[in-house]
Design an enzyme around this catalytic site. Structure first.
Site, PDB file in Angstrom:
ATOM      1  N   GLY A 101      37.784  42.125  39.592  1.00 18.87           N
ATOM      2  CA  GLY A 101      36.937  41.256  38.759  1.00 18.87           C
ATOM      3  C   GLY A 101      36.860  39.855  39.358  1.00 18.87           C
ATOM      4  N   HIS A 102      38.040  39.309  39.676  1.00 19.48           N
ATOM      5  CA  HIS A 102      38.061  37.963  40.298  1.00 19.48           C
ATOM      6  C   HIS A 102      37.330  37.984  41.638  1.00 19.48           C
ATOM      7  CE1 HIS A 102      41.945  37.825  37.921  1.00 19.48           C
ATOM      8  NE2 HIS A 102      41.338  36.745  37.486  1.00 19.48           N
TER       9      HIS A 102
END
Ligand code: PAF
Length: 280
Positions: free
Chosen positions: A36-37
């Site tokens: 996600g990051h």
């Protein structure tokens, strides 16, 4: 990639990077990075000339009963991943650097901070708004990238930037999921294998709601009822909220429209997970 621990050096590096008119993209994180990051970093790199990331586990956004002490801090692993992606500046301040003893100033987005996660985590969004305001002032990015998974955080930060006339564009990137549907989160590592299976109920409930909405159901009350029924099928899930709201005001809606936010939070053991969809 330059690793920078002090505010003064980070300011200098960011001003230097943008001196010749280059655009600066910024991804604030608390580390324990996952796909996600990394998707935020890729978006920043695609959009801006220079990319800065911060890793700072911000004590102001944790209640005394929460997981500040055990929050994962795999710094070398995180830095390696960011280096590989081609991040230019990595800001790694200490707690004393960001919040020196005696600091008295907080930033609070009043009403929005009391809704959804703000209702169950009093003070959380005040901590987020304060640290993000400081980070924005240090980095002065053109664009800052956040994940849609933290939908309430996105609403709070959009309002913050708008109310304070900040010259930064908030860019929101889609939720990244594991193959089986679980939304990626740094807190997923707390789950036992059993809880990991149980947590799939969140995605199942959201998918059921999306299907009903696709079939023409417009009543938010009915969608919430069905979503909560799905969650109830997993007795290990302790529901915090299941809500259908306007994504900007976080106020409940009666009839859903395109873009209504369906958001859920539940505990699996002591781990609190959140997930959401924007109805299409
Ligand atoms: O979303 C997060 O990881 C944090 O809330 C943030 C935005 C980095 C502020 O500490």
């Amino acid at each position: 990639m330059k690793r920078i621990p002090t505010i003064a050096d980070m300011k200098a590096a960011c001003r230097q990077a943008t001196r010749s008119g280059k655009t600066l993209g910024f991804v604030p994180t608390m580390g324990a990075l996952h796909e996600g990051h990394l998707s935020l970093v890729r978006a920043a790199k695609a959009r801006c000339d220079v990319t800065a990331v911060s890793i700072f586990v911000n004590p102001l956004q944790f209640a005394p009963t929460e997981d500040l002490d055990k929050y994962p801090r795999p710094l070398e692993r995180d830095a390696g991943m960011l280096e590989q992606l081609g991040v230019d500046l990595l800001f790694l301040p200490t707690v004393d650097e960001m919040h020196p003893p005696g600091a008295q100033t907080h930033v609070q987005v009043n009403e929005l901070s009391t809704k959804l996660d703000g209702a169950s985590r009093p003070g959380h969004f005040r901590g987020v708004a304060t640290v993000v305001t400081k980070l924005f002032e240090i980095v002065r990015p053109d664009c800052a990238f956040f994940g849609q998974k933290d939908a309430a955080q996105v609403a709070v930060l959009r309002k913050l930037v708008n109310d304070l006339d900040m010259d930064v564009e908030i860019v929101v990137c889609p939720i990244v999921r594991e193959e089986d549907g679980l939304a990626m989160s740094s807190r997923n590592i707390y789950l036992t294998p059993e809880q990991r299976q149980q947590s799939l109920v969140l995605h199942r409930a959201l998918m059921r709601v999306q299907t009903l909405a696709d079939q023409g159901e417009r009543s938010a009350a009915r969608l919430i009822e069905v979503g909560m029924q799905v969650i109830a099928e997993e007795p290990a899930a302790r529901l915090d909220y299941f809500a259908v709201v306007d994504p900007n005001t976080l106020d409940p809606v009666a009839d859903v429209t395109h873009g209504s936010l369906v958001a859920v939070a539940a505990y699996f053991g002591t781990t609190r997970l959140i997930d959401n969809i924007l109805l299409t």
